[in-house]
Design an enzyme around this catalytic site. Structure first.
Site, short mmCIF file in Angstrom:
data_model
loop_
_atom_site.label_atom_id
_atom_site.label_comp_id
_atom_site.label_asym_id
_atom_site.label_seq_id
_atom_site.Cartn_x
_atom_site.Cartn_y
_atom_site.Cartn_z
N SER A 176 0.80 -1.22 0.00
CA SER A 176 0.00 0.00 0.00
C SER A 176 0.83 1.27 0.00
O SER A 176 0.39 2.30 -0.50
CB SER A 176 -0.96 0.00 1.19
OG SER A 176 -0.26 -0.12 2.41
N HIS A 204 -5.07 -3.35 -2.93
CA HIS A 204 -4.66 -2.41 -3.99
C HIS A 204 -4.46 -3.09 -5.34
O HIS A 204 -4.06 -2.44 -6.31
CB HIS A 204 -3.39 -1.68 -3.58
CG HIS A 204 -3.58 -0.87 -2.34
ND1 HIS A 204 -4.12 0.39 -2.34
CD2 HIS A 204 -3.36 -1.18 -1.04
CE1 HIS A 204 -4.20 0.84 -1.11
NE2 HIS A 204 -3.74 -0.09 -0.29
N LYS A 236 -11.71 0.75 -2.36
CA LYS A 236 -10.65 1.32 -3.19
C LYS A 236 -11.07 1.28 -4.66
O LYS A 236 -11.92 2.06 -5.05
CB LYS A 236 -9.34 0.61 -2.87
CG LYS A 236 -8.88 1.07 -1.48
CD LYS A 236 -7.85 0.28 -0.81
CE LYS A 236 -7.61 0.90 0.57
NZ LYS A 236 -7.06 0.00 1.54
C1 PLP Z 1 -7.06 -0.13 2.98
C2 PLP Z 1 -6.41 -1.42 3.33
C3 PLP Z 1 -6.98 -2.29 4.24
C4 PLP Z 1 -8.19 -1.91 5.05
O1 PLP Z 1 -9.35 -1.91 4.28
P1 PLP Z 1 -10.57 -1.02 4.75
O2 PLP Z 1 -11.72 -1.58 4.03
O3 PLP Z 1 -10.24 0.38 4.37
O4 PLP Z 1 -10.68 -1.19 6.24
C5 PLP Z 1 -6.39 -3.51 4.44
N1 PLP Z 1 -5.27 -3.86 3.79
C6 PLP Z 1 -4.66 -3.02 2.92
C7 PLP Z 1 -3.41 -3.46 2.23
C8 PLP Z 1 -5.21 -1.77 2.68
O5 PLP Z 1 -4.60 -0.93 1.86
#
Ligand code: PLP
Length: 391
Positions: A176, A204, A236
């Site tokens: 990330s 991602h 995302k």
């Molecule tokens: C954003 C993210 C999460 C958390 O997901 P949410 O739905 O925002 O709680 C978990 N793992 C990674 C790698 C992320 O980037």
């Protein structure tokens, strides 16, 4: 009792103080903050679906059919037809037998790790993993063993020195904060050779990489046999909210029995699931969004290399510029903001000390002209801050 004001003051003087931005309109490449429009390079809305008319219309239809709230946890009366259809569609999309919806990715990682490992087990994690994977390991009570970033030899050495049953290896698919992709085929082989379960968090990667956006596992043709646990998020590239875990029937049934962050929480609003289903259709059918993203990424990297910026080895829409100190990251971010460009400074403990950065992310909704404007402003900021440093 801890003195809160002293701790807050220390954060400020160390350039580590965190603040929020208040948006007055939808997420997008242009956002409205404090009465001013900014060109934004900091959302994870990679495909530009968070405010897509089809997704918004589906959300409205979902509200009309199911109302605002789910009213209960999934095991009580909160599991609607919309949730169920979305689970089936997501399982299909990632080519795994079953999928289970969670309210957030953070909760999914906590729930899975605590359900699959406990005292006496070990969880092996990449040092660059997302905080939720680390917190999940801590909550589980298993021993957390961290290996060097993307380093298969280091992981192998650590797996060999352990002799515990039910080990789990957990990694981000696309990291990330760096944007690089984990060495997934080698990780799958290594985990299998040591009878450890592999969990890949593809927050991602889904929607962004792989054929039809099926993610970083599909990109390397790794099925449920090689990677038994896949976690994906919906906030995302999908542009909505929520997360899921996909795998075998046994995995999903185990989570339904044991994952506390799934059992003891209210199901997400069904309308979110209806909107997500509409987003999924766009994710799989509109390849042009991914092709356009690739074009933007190449254009940015070529321009940034000419400016001598310190980039990460990333081919994904996550393109961080490393500034080093937290103070420099803040200074750059502030200067860009004055020029109408929004990029958030990422500082420790989110990233290791000395690697503070501007985390630039691209969206399919950006244009090439947006990238050029970003490069111009980076050049100017670089010149100004260099000048300031030499004064
Ligand atoms: C954003 C993210 C999460 C958390 O997901 P949410 O739905 O925002 O709680 C978990 N793992 C990674 C790698 C992320 O980037």
């Amino acid at each position: 009792m801890k003195d809160l004001s002293t701790a807050l003051h220390a954060r400020r003087t160390n350039s580590l103080y965190r603040t929020r931005q208040i948006l007055d309109g939808p997420q997008g490449v242009s956002v409205s903050l404090d009465g001013r429009e900014y060109l934004s390079f900091c959302s994870n809305d990679y495909l530009g679906l968070a405010n897509h008319p089809d997704v918004v219309a589906a959300f409205h239809q979902g509200l009309d059919r199911f109302g605002a709230g789910s009213g209960a946890a999934h095991l009580i009366t909160g599991h609607s037809r919309a949730h169920h259809e979305l689970e089936e569609a997501l399982a299909d999309f990632v080519q795994r037998p079953r999928a289970l919806l969670f309210s957030t990715g953070y909760m999914a990682n906590l729930g899975v790790l605590a359900a699959l490992a406990g005292r006496g087990n070990r969880i092996f994690e990449d040092r660059g993993n997302h905080a939720s994977l680390l917190d999940g390991a801590r909550l589980s009570g298993a021993r957390l063993v961290r290996y060097r970033h993307a380093d298969i030899a280091d992981l192998t050495r650590r797996l060999e020195s352990a002799s515990s049953a039910d080990s789990v290896v957990a990694t981000d698919g696309v990291f990330s904060m760096d944007g690089d992709i984990a060495p997934l085929p080698a990780l799958a082989q290594t985990a299998a050779a040591h009878a450890a379960r592999l969990l890949v968090d593809d927050a991602h990667g889904l929607g962004v990489v792989g054929p039809q956006g099926r993610g970083s596992l599909a990109a390397c043709d790794l099925g449920v046999g090689q990677v038994p646990i896949l976690m994906g998020t919906l906030g995302k590239a999908f542009g909505t909210f929520g997360a899921f875990v996909a795998g075998s029937d046994e995995l999903v049934e185990t989570l339904i029995q044991e994952a506390r962050t799934w059992i003891y929480t209210t199901a997400p609003p069904p309308a979110v699931a209806v909107a997500t289903l509409a987003a999924l259709r766009l994710v799989e059918s509109e390849d042009w969004r991914r092709a356009h993203l690739q074009l933007l990424v190449r254009r940015f990297r070529a321009g940034a290399a000419q400016l001598g910026l310190n980039l990460c080895d990333s081919a994904t829409p996550i393109q961080p510029v490393i500034t080093g100190t937290a103070e420099a990251a803040l200074r750059w971010s502030t200067a860009l903001r004055e020029a109408g460009i929004l990029i958030i400074a990422i500082r420790p403990p989110t990233v290791p000390a000395g690697t503070s950065r501007l985390r630039i992310t691209f969206s399919a909704a950006h244009t090439e002209a947006h990238v050029d404007r970003l490069l111009d402003m980076l050049e100017q900021t670089l010149a100004d801050t260099n000048h300031a440093e030499h004064d």
